[in-house]
Design a protein around this motif. Sequence first.
Motif, PDB file in Angstrom:
ATOM      1  N   LEU A  63       0.837  -1.202   0.000  1.00  0.00           N
ATOM      2  CA  LEU A  63       0.000   0.000   0.000  1.00  0.00           C
ATOM      3  C   LEU A  63       0.872   1.251   0.000  1.00  0.00           C
ATOM      4  O   LEU A  63       0.577   2.228  -0.698  1.00  0.00           O
ATOM      5  CB  LEU A  63      -0.922  -0.003   1.223  1.00  0.00           C
ATOM      6  CG  LEU A  63      -1.848   1.212   1.381  1.00  0.00           C
ATOM      7  CD1 LEU A  63      -2.773   1.358   0.184  1.00  0.00           C
ATOM      8  CD2 LEU A  63      -2.659   1.104   2.670  1.00  0.00           C
ATOM      9  N   GLU A  64       1.960   1.210   0.749  1.00  0.00           N
ATOM     10  CA  GLU A  64       2.880   2.349   0.792  1.00  0.00           C
ATOM     11  C   GLU A  64       3.472   2.606  -0.597  1.00  0.00           C
ATOM     12  O   GLU A  64       3.602   3.760  -1.032  1.00  0.00           O
ATOM     13  CB  GLU A  64       3.988   2.086   1.799  1.00  0.00           C
ATOM     14  CG  GLU A  64       4.937   3.260   1.985  1.00  0.00           C
ATOM     15  CD  GLU A  64       5.958   3.007   3.074  1.00  0.00           C
ATOM     16  OE1 GLU A  64       6.524   3.986   3.585  1.00  0.00           O
ATOM     17  OE2 GLU A  64       6.185   1.824   3.414  1.00  0.00           O
ATOM     18  N   PHE A  65       3.825   1.541  -1.295  1.00  0.00           N
ATOM     19  CA  PHE A  65       4.371   1.681  -2.646  1.00  0.00           C
ATOM     20  C   PHE A  65       3.324   2.264  -3.594  1.00  0.00           C
ATOM     21  O   PHE A  65       3.628   3.107  -4.442  1.00  0.00           O
ATOM     22  CB  PHE A  65       4.852   0.319  -3.154  1.00  0.00           C
ATOM     23  CG  PHE A  65       5.466   0.368  -4.521  1.00  0.00           C
ATOM     24  CD1 PHE A  65       6.689   0.988  -4.735  1.00  0.00           C
ATOM     25  CD2 PHE A  65       4.816  -0.192  -5.615  1.00  0.00           C
ATOM     26  CE1 PHE A  65       7.257   1.044  -5.999  1.00  0.00           C
ATOM     27  CE2 PHE A  65       5.372  -0.130  -6.879  1.00  0.00           C
ATOM     28  CZ  PHE A  65       6.598   0.485  -7.076  1.00  0.00           C
ATOM     29  N   ALA A  66       2.069   1.812  -3.467  1.00  0.00           N
ATOM     30  CA  ALA A  66       0.992   2.341  -4.306  1.00  0.00           C
ATOM     31  C   ALA A  66       0.794   3.835  -4.056  1.00  0.00           C
ATOM     32  O   ALA A  66       0.594   4.620  -4.994  1.00  0.00           O
ATOM     33  CB  ALA A  66      -0.305   1.576  -4.034  1.00  0.00           C
ATOM     34  N   LEU A  67       0.884   4.242  -2.789  1.00  0.00           N
ATOM     35  CA  LEU A  67       0.740   5.659  -2.456  1.00  0.00           C
ATOM     36  C   LEU A  67       1.908   6.476  -3.005  1.00  0.00           C
ATOM     37  O   LEU A  67       1.729   7.626  -3.422  1.00  0.00           O
ATOM     38  CB  LEU A  67       0.631   5.837  -0.935  1.00  0.00           C
ATOM     39  CG  LEU A  67      -0.652   5.300  -0.302  1.00  0.00           C
ATOM     40  CD1 LEU A  67      -0.559   5.359   1.219  1.00  0.00           C
ATOM     41  CD2 LEU A  67      -1.870   6.078  -0.783  1.00  0.00           C
ATOM     42  N   SER A  68       3.085   5.873  -3.018  1.00  0.00           N
ATOM     43  CA  SER A  68       4.239   6.585  -3.576  1.00  0.00           C
ATOM     44  C   SER A  68       4.062   6.800  -5.071  1.00  0.00           C
ATOM     45  O   SER A  68       4.480   7.828  -5.626  1.00  0.00           O
ATOM     46  CB  SER A  68       5.529   5.810  -3.272  1.00  0.00           C
ATOM     47  OG  SER A  68       5.612   4.625  -4.041  1.00  0.00           O
ATOM     48  N   LYS A  69       3.456   5.818  -5.758  1.00  0.00           N
ATOM     49  CA  LYS A  69       3.180   5.989  -7.189  1.00  0.00           C
ATOM     50  C   LYS A  69       2.180   7.124  -7.411  1.00  0.00           C
ATOM     51  O   LYS A  69       2.306   7.915  -8.357  1.00  0.00           O
ATOM     52  CB  LYS A  69       2.656   4.680  -7.790  1.00  0.00           C
ATOM     53  CG  LYS A  69       3.710   3.621  -7.957  1.00  0.00           C
ATOM     54  CD  LYS A  69       3.302   2.537  -8.941  1.00  0.00           C
ATOM     55  CE  LYS A  69       2.224   1.647  -8.389  1.00  0.00           C
ATOM     56  NZ  LYS A  69       1.902   0.535  -9.321  1.00  0.00           N
ATOM     57  N   PHE A  70       1.193   7.196  -6.529  1.00  0.00           N
ATOM     58  CA  PHE A  70       0.213   8.277  -6.620  1.00  0.00           C
ATOM     59  C   PHE A  70       0.889   9.635  -6.458  1.00  0.00           C
ATOM     60  O   PHE A  70       0.621  10.572  -7.219  1.00  0.00           O
ATOM     61  CB  PHE A  70      -0.864   8.095  -5.547  1.00  0.00           C
ATOM     62  CG  PHE A  70      -1.726   9.300  -5.333  1.00  0.00           C
ATOM     63  CD1 PHE A  70      -2.665   9.679  -6.270  1.00  0.00           C
ATOM     64  CD2 PHE A  70      -1.565  10.078  -4.192  1.00  0.00           C
ATOM     65  CE1 PHE A  70      -3.454  10.803  -6.082  1.00  0.00           C
ATOM     66  CE2 PHE A  70      -2.346  11.207  -4.000  1.00  0.00           C
ATOM     67  CZ  PHE A  70      -3.288  11.571  -4.943  1.00  0.00           C
ATOM     68  N   LYS A  71       1.808   9.726  -5.496  1.00  0.00           N
ATOM     69  CA  LYS A  71       2.512  10.990  -5.272  1.00  0.00           C
ATOM     70  C   LYS A  71       3.389  11.347  -6.472  1.00  0.00           C
ATOM     71  O   LYS A  71       3.518  12.517  -6.834  1.00  0.00           O
ATOM     72  CB  LYS A  71       3.366  10.894  -4.009  1.00  0.00           C
ATOM     73  CG  LYS A  71       2.547  10.787  -2.727  1.00  0.00           C
ATOM     74  CD  LYS A  71       3.465  10.593  -1.545  1.00  0.00           C
ATOM     75  CE  LYS A  71       2.677  10.360  -0.270  1.00  0.00           C
ATOM     76  NZ  LYS A  71       3.570  10.077   0.873  1.00  0.00           N
ATOM     77  N   SER A  72       3.982  10.332  -7.077  1.00  0.00           N
ATOM     78  CA  SER A  72       4.826  10.574  -8.248  1.00  0.00           C
ATOM     79  C   SER A  72       4.016  11.158  -9.394  1.00  0.00           C
ATOM     80  O   SER A  72       4.479  12.034 -10.133  1.00  0.00           O
ATOM     81  CB  SER A  72       5.493   9.271  -8.704  1.00  0.00           C
ATOM     82  OG  SER A  72       6.362   8.787  -7.704  1.00  0.00           O
TER      83      SER A  72
END
Length: 251
Positions: free
Chosen positions: A107-116
Amino acid sequence: MKILIVEDESINASRLKRLLEELEPNCQILGIIDTVVDTVAWLKSNPAPDLITLDIRLADGLSFSIFDEINITCPVIFTTAYDEYAIRAFKVNSIDYLMKPIDKAELEFALSKFKSLSKTETSVTNITGILKELIHKPIYRLRFLVTYRDGYKSVDVSDIDFIYSEFKTSNLFLKSGTIISIPQTMEELEQELDPNIFFRANRQFFIRAESIKSIANYFNAKLKIQLKLDPEREVIISREKTPFFKQWMDR
């Protein structure tokens, strides 16, 4: 970050909310919704969230039907216990596809993609367009190979009047009146059949527009369908599915 959670299992919804708040302490959870109908209503009456976490199988059907009702422009993280919807998920605004139980690191990785996406100002529309070019259009079933006497025969989808489930067995009711049992489950058929041709009326039935003899109002805002070739068989469409059925018929 304003996040809308769409999830029909309260335990999963609570866990997802907790993980999101741990990973993004400043995020705002706009709500937790458990049905397709309520999600569509919420999105039509509220400003778009920054992000949606979207379960695929909801209380009243697959969440993909939400995209047929409203144009969603914000990114979506799909959450599901089933892996067979991945390709379909990336045809809409998906930035990730997480399997339940949701892993915190994933989930943290998915959120990082969103921020990117936000940092690079890359529009979801452009990403969706690229994905659509990379992924082929869905290929729906054209025929069934069924056992026949000492061998097999092919049954064209165009020869099917409706499909029903009885005693955990799926059956093709042909326009000729012949009934043929097939090994596929109704859930598998939902992925294999063209939704423009077949409508899943409920857990037991797929029907075609041409197979309908009459449509009558039923109690509690439901609909009762009478079939041309088997008028004694009762097909009830739930209150939740009624608006989608009407839209499917009225086109």
